[in-house]
Design a protein around this motif. Structure first.
Motif, PDB file in Angstrom:
ATOM      1  N   ALA A  56      17.989  27.274  93.726  1.00  0.00           N
ATOM      2  CA  ALA A  56      19.418  27.290  94.056  1.00  0.00           C
ATOM      3  C   ALA A  56      20.170  26.225  93.254  1.00  0.00           C
ATOM      4  O   ALA A  56      21.293  26.460  92.792  1.00  0.00           O
ATOM      5  N   ALA A  57      19.553  25.079  93.050  1.00  0.00           N
ATOM      6  CA  ALA A  57      20.191  24.013  92.273  1.00  0.00           C
ATOM      7  C   ALA A  57      20.371  24.436  90.822  1.00  0.00           C
ATOM      8  O   ALA A  57      21.419  24.172  90.217  1.00  0.00           O
ATOM      9  N   VAL A  58      19.375  25.106  90.261  1.00  0.00           N
ATOM     10  CA  VAL A  58      19.491  25.603  88.882  1.00  0.00           C
ATOM     11  C   VAL A  58      20.623  26.625  88.808  1.00  0.00           C
ATOM     12  O   VAL A  58      21.468  26.563  87.916  1.00  0.00           O
ATOM     13  N   ALA A  59      20.659  27.546  89.753  1.00  0.00           N
ATOM     14  CA  ALA A  59      21.713  28.567  89.763  1.00  0.00           C
ATOM     15  C   ALA A  59      23.094  27.930  89.935  1.00  0.00           C
ATOM     16  O   ALA A  59      24.057  28.335  89.268  1.00  0.00           O
ATOM     17  N   ALA A  60      23.193  26.915  90.781  1.00  0.00           N
ATOM     18  CA  ALA A  60      24.475  26.257  91.020  1.00  0.00           C
ATOM     19  C   ALA A  60      24.957  25.489  89.787  1.00  0.00           C
ATOM     20  O   ALA A  60      26.165  25.337  89.592  1.00  0.00           O
ATOM     21  N   ALA A  61      24.038  25.028  88.946  1.00  0.00           N
ATOM     22  CA  ALA A  61      24.418  24.268  87.745  1.00  0.00           C
ATOM     23  C   ALA A  61      24.892  25.157  86.608  1.00  0.00           C
ATOM     24  O   ALA A  61      25.542  24.673  85.673  1.00  0.00           O
ATOM     25  N   MET A  62      24.608  26.433  86.658  1.00  0.00           N
ATOM     26  CA  MET A  62      24.926  27.331  85.545  1.00  0.00           C
ATOM     27  C   MET A  62      26.408  27.356  85.175  1.00  0.00           C
ATOM     28  O   MET A  62      26.728  27.273  83.981  1.00  0.00           O
ATOM     29  N   PRO A  63      27.348  27.462  86.108  1.00  0.00           N
ATOM     30  CA  PRO A  63      28.762  27.457  85.701  1.00  0.00           C
ATOM     31  C   PRO A  63      29.177  26.167  84.993  1.00  0.00           C
ATOM     32  O   PRO A  63      29.927  26.205  84.018  1.00  0.00           O
ATOM     33  N   ALA A  64      28.686  25.033  85.461  1.00  0.00           N
ATOM     34  CA  ALA A  64      29.034  23.763  84.821  1.00  0.00           C
ATOM     35  C   ALA A  64      28.434  23.691  83.421  1.00  0.00           C
ATOM     36  O   ALA A  64      29.091  23.225  82.480  1.00  0.00           O
ATOM     37  N   LEU A  65      27.214  24.155  83.251  1.00  0.00           N
ATOM     38  CA  LEU A  65      26.597  24.160  81.933  1.00  0.00           C
ATOM     39  C   LEU A  65      27.355  25.097  80.984  1.00  0.00           C
ATOM     40  O   LEU A  65      27.571  24.770  79.819  1.00  0.00           O
ATOM     41  N   ALA A  66      27.767  26.239  81.486  1.00  0.00           N
ATOM     42  CA  ALA A  66      28.557  27.176  80.677  1.00  0.00           C
ATOM     43  C   ALA A  66      29.877  26.528  80.246  1.00  0.00           C
ATOM     44  O   ALA A  66      30.318  26.696  79.098  1.00  0.00           O
ATOM     45  N   ARG A  67      30.475  25.773  81.140  1.00  0.00           N
ATOM     46  CA  ARG A  67      31.743  25.097  80.808  1.00  0.00           C
ATOM     47  C   ARG A  67      31.529  24.021  79.759  1.00  0.00           C
ATOM     48  O   ARG A  67      32.360  23.845  78.858  1.00  0.00           O
ATOM     49  N   ILE A  68      30.419  23.290  79.824  1.00  0.00           N
ATOM     50  CA  ILE A  68      30.105  22.289  78.808  1.00  0.00           C
ATOM     51  C   ILE A  68      29.979  22.962  77.446  1.00  0.00           C
ATOM     52  O   ILE A  68      30.479  22.456  76.435  1.00  0.00           O
ATOM     53  N   ILE A  69      29.352  24.123  77.402  1.00  0.00           N
ATOM     54  CA  ILE A  69      29.209  24.878  76.152  1.00  0.00           C
ATOM     55  C   ILE A  69      30.591  25.268  75.630  1.00  0.00           C
ATOM     56  O   ILE A  69      30.870  25.132  74.432  1.00  0.00           O
ATOM     57  N   GLU A  70      31.470  25.738  76.514  1.00  0.00           N
ATOM     58  CA  GLU A  70      32.849  26.080  76.110  1.00  0.00           C
ATOM     59  C   GLU A  70      33.561  24.872  75.518  1.00  0.00           C
ATOM     60  O   GLU A  70      34.230  24.982  74.480  1.00  0.00           O
ATOM     61  N   LEU A  71      33.448  23.743  76.165  1.00  0.00           N
ATOM     62  CA  LEU A  71      34.116  22.538  75.700  1.00  0.00           C
ATOM     63  C   LEU A  71      33.566  22.095  74.346  1.00  0.00           C
ATOM     64  O   LEU A  71      34.315  21.646  73.479  1.00  0.00           O
ATOM     65  N   GLY A  72      32.258  22.239  74.162  1.00  0.00           N
ATOM     66  CA  GLY A  72      31.645  21.869  72.899  1.00  0.00           C
ATOM     67  C   GLY A  72      32.041  22.784  71.768  1.00  0.00           C
ATOM     68  O   GLY A  72      32.126  22.360  70.601  1.00  0.00           O
ATOM     69  N   ALA A  73      32.314  24.042  72.078  1.00  0.00           N
ATOM     70  CA  ALA A  73      32.692  25.011  71.042  1.00  0.00           C
ATOM     71  C   ALA A  73      34.157  24.877  70.641  1.00  0.00           C
ATOM     72  O   ALA A  73      34.553  25.328  69.573  1.00  0.00           O
ATOM     73  N   ALA A  74      34.948  24.268  71.510  1.00  0.00           N
ATOM     74  CA  ALA A  74      36.388  24.154  71.249  1.00  0.00           C
ATOM     75  C   ALA A  74      36.705  23.134  70.163  1.00  0.00           C
ATOM     76  O   ALA A  74      35.992  22.280  69.824  1.00  0.00           O
TER      77      ALA A  74
END
Length: 141
Positions: A123-141
């Motif tokens: 559940a912790a891994v699943a809960a972290a996925m949106p935040a990790l996806a957002r970090i990727i977005e920020l890094g690509a910007a």
């Protein structure tokens, strides 16, 4: 997050990347070759000069690498329709198959590892996925 937590997260990501890169058991290619194939699968056809930037390789190195990938049937070069002097490198069907098979293999292997976690860890891994996806977005910007 505190700097010490970011430091710990950085180490975890580095260790996870080391594990993750080695998960696939199919189509053994070097890291740079796989990086080019995966970049082309996500971004579409690109000029060699753009690949030197994304792959952080010199022009001679990327030219040689693309030539090897072309000989292996994983990429092809075509004239750039917007500039007849330039060439676009694109993934072939065989190259796309490599990307798909590596992804499927990683999914299978990672699922096996995740199955070893207890329910709260999963559940912790699943809960972290949106935040990790957002970090990727920020890094690509």
């Amino acid at each position: 997050m505190q700097r010490a937590q970011v430091d710990a997260l950085t180490t975890l990501i580095e260790d996870f990347n080391t594990l993750f890169i080695r998960l696939p058991m199919v189509q053994r290619l070097g890291f740079s070759a796989l990086s080019v194939v995966h970049t082309l699968s996500r971004r579409g056809p690109m000029r060699l000069t753009a690949l030197t930037t994304t792959e952080q390789l010199t022009q001679p190195a990327i030219t040689s690498l693309v030539q090897r990938l072309e000989e292996d049937g994983l990429v092809e070069r075509r004239p750039d329709p917007t500039d007849g002097r330039a060439v676009l490198v694109s993934l072939t069907a065989a190259g796309a198959d490599v990307v798909r098979s590596r992804h499927a293999n990683r999914v299978d292997r990672l699922a096996q590892l995740i199955a070893g976690l207890d329910a709260s860890e999963q559940a912790a891994v699943a809960a972290a996925m949106p935040a990790l996806a957002r970090i990727i977005e920020l890094g690509a910007a």
